[in-house]
Design a protein around this motif. Structure first.
Motif, PDB file in Angstrom:
ATOM      1  N   ARG A  10      30.799  35.006  28.622  1.00 58.12           N
ATOM      2  CA  ARG A  10      31.614  34.142  27.766  1.00 58.12           C
ATOM      3  C   ARG A  10      32.324  34.985  26.702  1.00 58.12           C
ATOM      4  O   ARG A  10      33.523  34.809  26.449  1.00 58.12           O
ATOM      5  CB  ARG A  10      30.728  33.078  27.113  1.00 58.12           C
ATOM      6  N   GLY A  64      36.877  34.160  44.587  1.00 61.33           N
ATOM      7  CA  GLY A  64      36.342  33.174  43.658  1.00 61.33           C
ATOM      8  C   GLY A  64      34.826  33.077  43.672  1.00 61.33           C
ATOM      9  O   GLY A  64      34.223  32.585  42.717  1.00 61.33           O
ATOM     10  N   LEU A  75      32.968  34.361  40.735  1.00 63.36           N
ATOM     11  CA  LEU A  75      33.345  33.603  39.541  1.00 63.36           C
ATOM     12  C   LEU A  75      32.601  32.278  39.431  1.00 63.36           C
ATOM     13  O   LEU A  75      32.434  31.744  38.345  1.00 63.36           O
ATOM     14  CB  LEU A  75      34.857  33.336  39.531  1.00 63.36           C
ATOM     15  N   ARG A  76      32.169  31.741  40.555  1.00 62.79           N
ATOM     16  CA  ARG A  76      31.482  30.448  40.556  1.00 62.79           C
ATOM     17  C   ARG A  76      30.036  30.549  40.065  1.00 62.79           C
ATOM     18  O   ARG A  76      29.426  29.542  39.755  1.00 62.79           O
ATOM     19  CB  ARG A  76      31.527  29.836  41.946  1.00 62.79           C
ATOM     20  N   GLN A  86      34.912  29.872  32.734  1.00 62.73           N
ATOM     21  CA  GLN A  86      35.919  28.866  33.029  1.00 62.73           C
ATOM     22  C   GLN A  86      37.073  28.796  32.032  1.00 62.73           C
ATOM     23  O   GLN A  86      38.087  28.198  32.335  1.00 62.73           O
ATOM     24  CB  GLN A  86      35.282  27.476  33.187  1.00 62.73           C
ATOM     25  N   TRP A  87      36.950  29.406  30.860  1.00 63.18           N
ATOM     26  CA  TRP A  87      38.036  29.332  29.889  1.00 63.18           C
ATOM     27  C   TRP A  87      38.927  30.565  29.920  1.00 63.18           C
ATOM     28  O   TRP A  87      39.802  30.702  29.100  1.00 63.18           O
ATOM     29  CB  TRP A  87      37.493  29.113  28.483  1.00 63.18           C
TER      30      TRP A  87
END
Length: 116
Positions: A108, A76, A79-80, A3-4
């Motif tokens: 991450r 997406g 990505l979820r 998410q970043w």
């Protein structure tokens, strides 16, 4: 864990488009079980291959607005969260199944390294 990061994609339209589906690929390196080693997202992952017919076109979005949304939603999808039921990168899916903490650390780290 992603998410970043900001992840870029390309959508390549083959010469035989719209008879063939567009090809979608991350230009940013990404660590996911549903993305190939060359960062491609298979059309089965983004769920367009099962309903694609030559009459459909992403370019004619005024005529088929839901198609563009389905493609974007499909991009997406990986990505979820990891989709380990039908992985493309089996080794990544195995890490995800066996050690969720280690799995989450790697995307991450890749997001910090490669994403904007």
């Amino acid at each position: 864990p992603l998410q970043w990061g900001v992840f870029f994609i390309t959508v390549d339209f083959p010469l035989s488009y719209p008879s063939r589906t567009p090809e979608v690929r991350f230009t940013t390196r990404i660590y996911l079980p549903n993305v190939t080693g060359s960062n491609s997202i298979p059309t089965t992952t983004i769920s367009i291959s099962r309903f694609w017919v030559p009459q459909l076109s992403l370019v004619r979005s005024k005529v088929y607005p839901s198609l563009t949304l389905k493609v974007l939603n499909g991009i997406g999808k990986p990505l979820r969260g990891p989709q380990i039921e039908h992985p493309i990168a089996r080794e990544i899916a195995e890490v995800c199944k066996k050690d969720q903490t280690n799995y989450e650390a790697t995307p991450r780290e890749w997001a910090r390294k490669y994403a904007v």
